[in-house]
Scaffold this active site. Sequence first.
Site, PDB file in Angstrom:
ATOM      1  N   HIS A   5      -6.185   3.054  -3.824  1.00 37.53           N
ATOM      2  CA  HIS A   5      -6.072   3.290  -2.374  1.00 37.53           C
ATOM      3  C   HIS A   5      -6.336   4.763  -2.044  1.00 37.53           C
ATOM      4  CE1 HIS A   5      -4.971   2.106   1.636  1.00 37.53           C
ATOM      5  NE2 HIS A   5      -3.805   2.712   1.664  1.00 37.53           N
ATOM      6  N   ASP A  45       0.822  -1.211   0.000  1.00 36.71           N
ATOM      7  CA  ASP A  45       0.000   0.000   0.000  1.00 36.71           C
ATOM      8  C   ASP A  45       0.860   1.268   0.000  1.00 36.71           C
ATOM      9  OD1 ASP A  45      -1.920  -1.910   0.414  1.00 36.71           O
ATOM     10  OD2 ASP A  45      -2.866  -0.912   2.122  1.00 36.71           O
ATOM     11  N   ASP A  46       0.239   2.355  -0.384  1.00 40.56           N
ATOM     12  CA  ASP A  46       0.759   3.731  -0.191  1.00 40.56           C
ATOM     13  C   ASP A  46       1.834   4.159  -1.188  1.00 40.56           C
ATOM     14  OD1 ASP A  46      -0.963   3.541   1.907  1.00 40.56           O
ATOM     15  OD2 ASP A  46       0.498   3.985   3.471  1.00 40.56           O
ATOM     16  N   HIS A  48       3.902  -2.132   2.996  1.00 42.31           N
ATOM     17  CA  HIS A  48       3.856  -0.789   2.400  1.00 42.31           C
ATOM     18  C   HIS A  48       5.095  -0.513   1.553  1.00 42.31           C
ATOM     19  CE1 HIS A  48       0.958  -0.548   5.694  1.00 42.31           C
ATOM     20  NE2 HIS A  48       0.360   0.405   4.999  1.00 42.31           N
ATOM     21  N   HIS A 103      -5.200   9.875   0.423  1.00 41.11           N
ATOM     22  CA  HIS A 103      -4.941   9.089   1.634  1.00 41.11           C
ATOM     23  C   HIS A 103      -5.068   9.941   2.902  1.00 41.11           C
ATOM     24  CE1 HIS A 103      -3.095   6.084   4.320  1.00 41.11           C
ATOM     25  NE2 HIS A 103      -3.260   5.224   3.344  1.00 41.11           N
TER      26      HIS A 103
END
Length: 307
Positions: free
Chosen positions: A164, A113-114, A277, A168
């Site tokens: 995602h 993620d991210d 991540h 964020h």
Amino acid sequence: MHGQKIYSDNERYKHYKKKKNRKRRGVFIIAVCSVVLLFLSFFVSQKIFEPKVNNEKPNAITKSNKKNDTKSGGSIIKLSLKTNEQEIKFAQPLANEEYQSADPEKCVYLTFDDGPSKSVTPLILDTLKKYNVKATFFVIGSMAEQSPDLLKREHDEGHTIGNHTYSHKMNLVYSTPEACVAEYEKSEGVIKSILGQYDSKLIRFPGGIFDTDKNRLIYRQALVNAGYHYYNWNCSDQDSDGRVPSGGYASSVLLDWVKRTSLVGNTTGQRLIVLMHDAPAKKTTAEALPSIIEYFQSKGYKFKILR
Ligand SMILES: [Zn+2]
């Protein structure tokens, strides 16, 4: 003069010297005590004020409760990892139809993620290529705008791209259900513009939205209504658990977390969705990845991608 002691010069000198030595000894003892006290107070203050996370290893895993998810037909086991100060909750991913009907064999879904990030994503992609493993990247739209070449590389090398959100930013994403949907739509537009074609509705929520996250269920429902499908996770290297020291956990600690969390949080032990991540600061995640892959290989897991 009677009864009075008479000292000779020599005796008087000896007496004077004795007194002087006593005084010196006293000063010396006080100095030593001060140094010792200084050391002790420094040591104690270090113990009190040093961040507890630095050398912390995960503690024992405790099962907290178990309940059935009647909606999906599968069962949810909510587990918690007790650490010194924080309880990290794990839950069985809320299985949608696709997940339920997935291959019954032992498989693991690596998810990142991210990202994409210039400092970490290339290292992760290199490792995945070396081990011939495919993974799922839940990208942030604004990050993809900064590294479109990396998004393309992820896609070209056979990995799945999930959405995602665009920013964020929690206060934005979880402000209203409409704003939440807009975050995903904006990010989807970015991904489409970079890849040319992108029709996936695969998403992950920042922070995840598990059944127990009552305050966030409205956002999850809004996204489902808008045609998206989501995945949480049931295994993690804990590279962003909120207690991570600057520079990140050592790669050995990350591997340890993966091993521990892979043993809980799923009913069958067959399917693991691993949260990691590839954000700019997660260098130790890239370092740990080879050992994480080798661990799952040694346990007979097949690597799969989410759709
Ligand atoms: Zn995230």
